[in-house]
Design a protein around this motif. Structure first.
Motif, mmCIF file in Angstrom:
data_model
loop_
_atom_site.group_PDB
_atom_site.id
_atom_site.type_symbol
_atom_site.label_atom_id
_atom_site.label_comp_id
_atom_site.label_asym_id
_atom_site.label_seq_id
_atom_site.Cartn_x
_atom_site.Cartn_y
_atom_site.Cartn_z
ATOM 1 N N ILE A 1 -6.047 3.570 8.324
ATOM 2 C CA ILE A 1 -6.095 2.622 7.143
ATOM 3 C C ILE A 1 -5.870 1.118 7.520
ATOM 4 C CG2 ILE A 1 -5.365 1.799 4.698
ATOM 5 C CD1 ILE A 1 -4.742 4.746 4.152
ATOM 6 N N PHE B 1 -2.215 6.604 7.631
ATOM 7 C CA PHE B 1 -1.960 5.000 7.532
ATOM 8 C C PHE B 1 -2.464 4.315 8.705
ATOM 9 C CE2 PHE B 1 0.485 1.199 7.629
ATOM 10 C CZ PHE B 1 -0.011 0.541 6.339
ATOM 11 N N THR C 1 0.785 10.531 4.724
ATOM 12 C CA THR C 1 0.690 8.978 4.834
ATOM 13 C C THR C 1 0.841 8.459 6.100
ATOM 14 O OG1 THR C 1 1.297 9.078 2.641
ATOM 15 C CG2 THR C 1 1.153 6.967 3.814
ATOM 16 N N PHE D 1 0.704 -1.341 -0.031
ATOM 17 C CA PHE D 1 -0.128 0.143 -0.139
ATOM 18 C C PHE D 1 0.844 1.322 0.033
ATOM 19 C CE2 PHE D 1 -2.470 3.371 2.142
ATOM 20 C CZ PHE D 1 -3.703 3.433 1.409
ATOM 21 N N TYR E 1 -8.277 -2.033 7.506
ATOM 22 C CA TYR E 1 -8.210 -3.376 6.811
ATOM 23 C C TYR E 1 -8.157 -4.403 7.855
ATOM 24 C CZ TYR E 1 -4.644 -6.841 5.281
ATOM 25 O OH TYR E 1 -3.979 -8.160 4.930
#
Length: 338
Positions: free
Chosen positions: A325, A322, A318, A295, A329
């Motif tokens: 994210i 992240f 990021t 990613f 996930y």
């Protein structure tokens, strides 16, 4: 309705006073802008302060810190201005002049006070447990930074040596992220030092990037203004962590009266233990490491190829988003299993 408002006010009067102060500040700024076409402070400074408050709020889970420091910083700058005026004995040092100058310099003092407070009183909170995943992300970001800068083509022996050292540490972090190798104290110390070095390096690089783009802050382009403001916001978010990592690195340097003597080695051992203690023994899963590499690597590759934003912006934004994210996930992965 009035009773509820009074109850809320007396339950947290400082918060209401601070909100009232912000309203007055905004109204006065609007008046200044209408009369002179300028603001008390720039959008970038406000974005920087917002970033600091945002991260500190996330750490402490309460707004009273912001309120207290906001009031304290304004009182400090007001009395400092009054004191300086009494020394110089200027005729134009009226109450209105002091108040105006205090409002102009208040955001800067607020920022300094906030960072100092967070460094002193939230030291444990702003030293979060580092993990193999965080170090993996930082190593990928460092490789991206080197490639994007074109440093792999350097002929300078010193630069090449530094790159080889950096790649070696990056591969070491990759090895730990993709294997179940035991995290010994020595390995945790190395990974923690490497993480601190990268974060400090990125912080300095981001500051340099903002300084170089200083002229862009005066641009009338709205999108450019928003882009720069977000950069300052990210700088504010990371400023607390910058200071902490700086302190955890500079402590290894010898100083006057601590030049490789018993006192120096005692402090060295204490700081080494801090690095070891802040590195989590919980190892990341193989799937999480793969997801992170694919990613993050994809984002950096696309930005390198298409040059959407600056590398500093790509790395910091990021770094901030992240964790959210990876949480999504893992949540979806767990739902899929069950």
């Amino acid at each position: 309705m009035m009773t509820k408002l009074l109850r809320l006010f007396f339950s947290n009067p400082f918060l209401f006073l601070f909100i009232l102060f912000l309203i007055i500040y905004a109204a006065y700024d609007f008046y200044i802008h209408k009369s002179s076409g300028t603001h008390l402070v720039s959008l970038q400074i406000l974005a920087l302060i917002t970033g600091v408050i945002f991260e500190s709020r996330r750490i402490s889970n309460k707004w009273t810190t912001s309120v207290f420091i906001g009031i304290l910083s304004f009182i400090f700058i007001f009395f400092l201005g009054s004191f300086l005026c009494s020394i110089v004995d200027e005729s134009n040092c009226s109450l209105e002049f002091i108040l105006n100058r205090s409002l102009v310099f208040w955001p800067f003092i607020f920022f300094v006070f906030y960072v100092i407070y967070s460094r002193i009183f939230n030291e444990r909170n702003i030293t979060p447990k580092l993990t193999e995943g965080i170090t993996l992300f930082l190593s990928i970001a460092m490789i991206y930074w080197v490639v994007d800068n074109g440093l792999i083509n350097f002929d300078n022996i010193i630069s090449q040596t530094l790159i080889v050292i950096g790649i070696s540490f990056s591969l070491f972090s990759f090895f730990h992220a993709f294997t179940k190798t035991h995290l010994s104290d020595r390995n945790k110390f190395i990974l923690s030092i490497w993480s601190s070095i990268i974060m400090m390096f990125f912080a300095i690089d981001n500051l340099n990037s903002i300084y170089e783009n200083h002229n862009a802050t005066n641009s009338d382009d709205i999108l450019q203004g928003i882009y720069v403001a977000v950069q300052y916001f990210l700088l504010g978010v990371s400023s607390i962590y910058m200071i902490q990592n700086f302190m955890m690195l500079i402590g290894f340097l010898p100083r006057w009266k601590r030049f490789f003597n018993s006192k120096y080695f005692e402090e060295f051992r204490e700081l080494k233990d801090e690095h070891i203690d802040r590195y989590s023994e919980e190892q990341v899963s193989y799937l999480d490491s793969i997801f992170c590499a694919v990613f993050i690597g994809s984002i950096f590759f696309l930005n390198y190829y298409y040059d959407f934003v600056s590398r500093q912006f790509a790395i910091w934004i990021t770094f901030i988003i992240f964790p959210f994210i990876i949480s999504i996930y893992n949540y979806l992965l767990v739902r899929k299993r069950f």
